[in-house]
Motif scaffolding. Structure first.
Motif, mmCIF file in Angstrom:
data_model
loop_
_atom_site.group_PDB
_atom_site.id
_atom_site.type_symbol
_atom_site.label_atom_id
_atom_site.label_comp_id
_atom_site.label_asym_id
_atom_site.label_seq_id
_atom_site.Cartn_x
_atom_site.Cartn_y
_atom_site.Cartn_z
ATOM 1 N N TRP A 92 -6.896 -0.107 -2.618
ATOM 2 C CA TRP A 92 -7.484 -1.242 -3.315
ATOM 3 C C TRP A 92 -7.321 -1.094 -4.821
ATOM 4 C CZ3 TRP A 92 -11.058 -2.416 -6.992
ATOM 5 C CH2 TRP A 92 -11.497 -3.741 -7.063
ATOM 6 N N PHE A 93 -7.604 0.093 -5.340
ATOM 7 C CA PHE A 93 -7.436 0.324 -6.776
ATOM 8 C C PHE A 93 -5.966 0.246 -7.177
ATOM 9 C CE2 PHE A 93 -11.721 2.245 -6.571
ATOM 10 C CZ PHE A 93 -12.279 1.626 -7.680
ATOM 11 N N GLU A 94 -5.064 0.726 -6.326
ATOM 12 C CA GLU A 94 -3.634 0.654 -6.630
ATOM 13 C C GLU A 94 -3.143 -0.786 -6.652
ATOM 14 O OE1 GLU A 94 -2.220 3.066 -3.487
ATOM 15 O OE2 GLU A 94 -2.302 4.942 -4.620
ATOM 16 N N PRO A 115 1.072 -3.144 -3.053
ATOM 17 C CA PRO A 115 0.249 -4.212 -2.487
ATOM 18 C C PRO A 115 -0.793 -3.645 -1.523
ATOM 19 C CG PRO A 115 2.310 -4.083 -1.303
ATOM 20 C CD PRO A 115 2.397 -3.070 -2.425
ATOM 21 N N LYS A 116 -1.530 -4.525 -0.888
ATOM 22 C CA LYS A 116 -2.484 -4.113 0.137
ATOM 23 C C LYS A 116 -1.766 -3.311 1.227
ATOM 24 C CE LYS A 116 -5.639 -8.065 -0.434
ATOM 25 N NZ LYS A 116 -4.982 -8.607 -1.654
ATOM 26 N N ASN A 156 -7.034 5.573 3.589
ATOM 27 C CA ASN A 156 -7.743 5.634 2.312
ATOM 28 C C ASN A 156 -7.647 4.266 1.639
ATOM 29 O OD1 ASN A 156 -8.919 6.239 -0.141
ATOM 30 N ND2 ASN A 156 -7.702 8.085 -0.518
ATOM 31 N N GLU A 157 -8.350 3.311 2.206
ATOM 32 C CA GLU A 157 -8.230 1.937 1.746
ATOM 33 C C GLU A 157 -8.810 1.735 0.355
ATOM 34 O OE1 GLU A 157 -6.599 -1.800 2.287
ATOM 35 O OE2 GLU A 157 -6.382 0.078 3.393
ATOM 36 N N GLY A 184 -1.936 -1.216 11.600
ATOM 37 C CA GLY A 184 -3.225 -1.898 11.536
ATOM 38 C C GLY A 184 -3.466 -2.448 10.145
ATOM 39 N N ARG A 185 -4.603 -3.071 9.959
ATOM 40 C CA ARG A 185 -4.887 -3.736 8.697
ATOM 41 C C ARG A 185 -5.125 -2.738 7.562
ATOM 42 N NH1 ARG A 185 -6.513 -8.892 7.294
ATOM 43 N NH2 ARG A 185 -7.811 -9.093 5.430
ATOM 44 N N TYR A 186 -5.793 -1.640 7.878
ATOM 45 C CA TYR A 186 -6.209 -0.715 6.833
ATOM 46 C C TYR A 186 -5.548 0.649 6.982
ATOM 47 C CZ TYR A 186 -9.829 -4.259 6.347
ATOM 48 O OH TYR A 186 -10.491 -5.446 6.182
#
Length: 526
Positions: free
Chosen positions: A481-483, A439-440, A476-477, A471-473
């Protein structure tokens, strides 16, 4: 059995870490999440519930096992080969012994391997008589009990390469024996363990580990991985367990009496169904589309062994005898692959339902969302439940044994729900790693359990997520995102379109494209 103990205040805390799934150099974000979770929870025990090792990582390309029982490195996924090229990892040419090659040729031809072939002296003398070196590539023909060995002009090389390409590795690569490559893999496994175990060992927290469907694929099987785990301080994996990854961790009462107030049960849920030879016909499709086949070929995921299912009851008998009352103790079980009953925490819905996911394999063609009537608040469903095709009766065995109040798994990286069905809690921890799909970033995390010896079944559990702790990110966000949005086939594409945000973006893009086409047509008409 190794014993743990409730604290003086009657509490006992456990962290479940699922699907670290990393290579030799564990990503810093994963290590940071583990360290922050330990700092936040102050746990008495850490349990790893399988797939600690990303067995299909290119780092293990030389010793990769699609299935137990196969030759290391012989059948590598095309996806792994591509990733290896991107990362600049090259396969080593492998030197094979003459005796091994003879045995392989006979086995492939469906002929028995003569006992004399297993004697190194016999093979060495035969090779010498044929004028070949002991590492020459050879052909064989069987005449009675004798084996004729001769080098062939077409295959004088001593090296064996991937069965996919049939091409030799670049000349600058140094040839190695399989034993040398396996030793390299062992050291890589130690590096992986040192990475994610570092914060656990530093904090002095006892830990235990069971196994998933990817751990063994690095080439080092669970029994040897057990030995490597025991090299680290605090490892509770016993050397006399029923099988690697299946054992009990009794938790004694706080009064020092030695009475078992609760037990943590670790269960090896298996890896893949079927035998390697039964799946050979599926291999070409597996190479091309391993994700589409769930990395499991035609027969699906594995299950706990029959002796493990039986053990779930017998271990309760042993604990009851230890306490002197013969009663089963309150117990929570941890394993990797969920049983089919996890689908009973969901409800079937129409295909157009927002955020619904399509079932997998035996549940394919149907769409599901969480059943909030049986699931705890905060539960999340992000993907299909990847259970085995066969129901071996594990949940029934837990109920019949008595004492068991919960079964928690990993395996499905985007799921983090807890439901109560069949008189038992069934729950997930999502991936805590950043090298695999999931997930994110803010939802990746580690599950905390807080038990009290007066009522262990009344436990409290919550997720310690990256979003809460860091934190939120992540660092290597873009990769995450691709995952999170990785599409590997029609099912995953439909699941993505059921996510309202994704659908809105796709619909908006299509609308803009349509408008652009209309404008161009109008201009052309003028």
């Amino acid at each position: 059995m190794t014993s743990l103990r409730f604290r003086e205040d009657g509490s006992f805390r456990v962290l479940q870490m699922a699907d670290v799934q990393d290579g030799p150099d564990v990503l810093p974000d994963t290590i940071r999440l583990i360290r922050e979770a330990i700092r936040e929870a102050d746990p008495d025990l850490v349990v790893f519930t399988g797939d600690q090792i990303r067995g299909y990582d290119p780092a293990y390309i030389d010793t990769f096992l699609r299935r137990r029982g196969e030759e290391p490195g012989a059948r590598v996924r095309a996806v792994t080969e591509i990733e290896a090229k991107i990362r600049g990892i090259k396969r080593h040419p492998v030197i094979r012994k003459a005796s091994d090659r003879v045995a392989d040729r006979l086995t492939e031809a469906g002929k028995p391997v003569p006992a004399a072939l297993l004697d190194p002296d016999t093979v060495t003398n035969a090779v010498a008589a044929a004028g070949a070196d002991s590492t020459d590539v050879i052909t064989t023909s069987e005449v009675g009990d004798s084996v004729e060995i001769s080098p062939t002009p077409e295959t004088v090389s001593t090296l064996v390469y991937s069965t996919q390409s049939g091409k030799a590795s670049p000349a600058h690569e140094t040839p190695a024996t399989l034993d040398e490559l396996m030793n390299e893999t062992r050291e890589k496994v130690r590096r992986t363990f040192s990475g994610f175990l570092g914060p656990v060992v530093e904090a002095g927290v006892p830990f235990a580990a069971t196994y998933g469907n990817h751990d063994f694929q690095c080439g080092i099987l669970a029994d040897e991985q057990d030995d490597i785990y025991r090299e680290y301080p605090g490892c509770l994996n016993p050397d006399d367990s029923l099988e690697p990854g299946t054992f009990a961790l009794p938790v004694e009462s706080s009064d020092g009496s030695g009475r078992v107030a609760m037990s943590v049960m670790m269960v090896n849920s298996g890896d893949y169904a079927g035998q390697p030879e039964e799946n050979d016909a599926q291999y070409p499709a597996y190479v091309v589309n391993p994700r589409g086949l769930d990395l499991a070929d035609a027969d699906g995921y594995g299950t706990p062994t029959p002796k493990a299912i039986e053990w779930l009851g017998s271990v309760q008998t042993e604990l009851g005898e230890r306490n002197g009352d013969g009663k089963p103790v309150p117990a929570i079980a941890f394993q990797h692959i969920p049983p089919q009953e996890f689908y009973d925490c969901l409800k079937e819905v129409p295909a157009w339902t927002p955020n619904a996911v399509e079932g997998a394999r035996t549940h394919a063609g149907r769409c599901y969302v969480l059943n909030h009537e049986v699931c705890r608040p905060g539960s999340r469903l992000g993907e299909a439940i990847g259970c085995a095709d066969e129901n071996v009766g594990e949940v029934d065995a837990l109920r019949e044994a008595g004492g068991y109040f919960a079964l928690f798994c990993g395996h499905d990286h985007k799921n983090s729900f807890v439901g109560h069905v069949h008189d038992i809690d069934l729950g997930y921890a999502p991936t805590c790693g950043f090298e695999c799909y999931g997930p994110k970033s803010r939802y990746r995390g580690i599950r905390l359990f807080e038990f009290h010896e007066s009522n262990p079944a009344g436990y409290v559990t919550r997720m310690l997520t990256w979003g809460n702790l860091v934190g939120r990110y992540s660092s290597n966000e873009l990769r995450v995102w691709f995952e999170d949005h990785c599409v590997t086939g029609a099912v995953s594409a439909r699941n993505e379109l059921r996510r309202p945000q994704v659908f809105a973006v796709v619909a908006g893009a299509m609308s803009l494209g349509f408008i652009a086409i209309i404008r161009s047509l109008i201009k052309a008409a003028r």
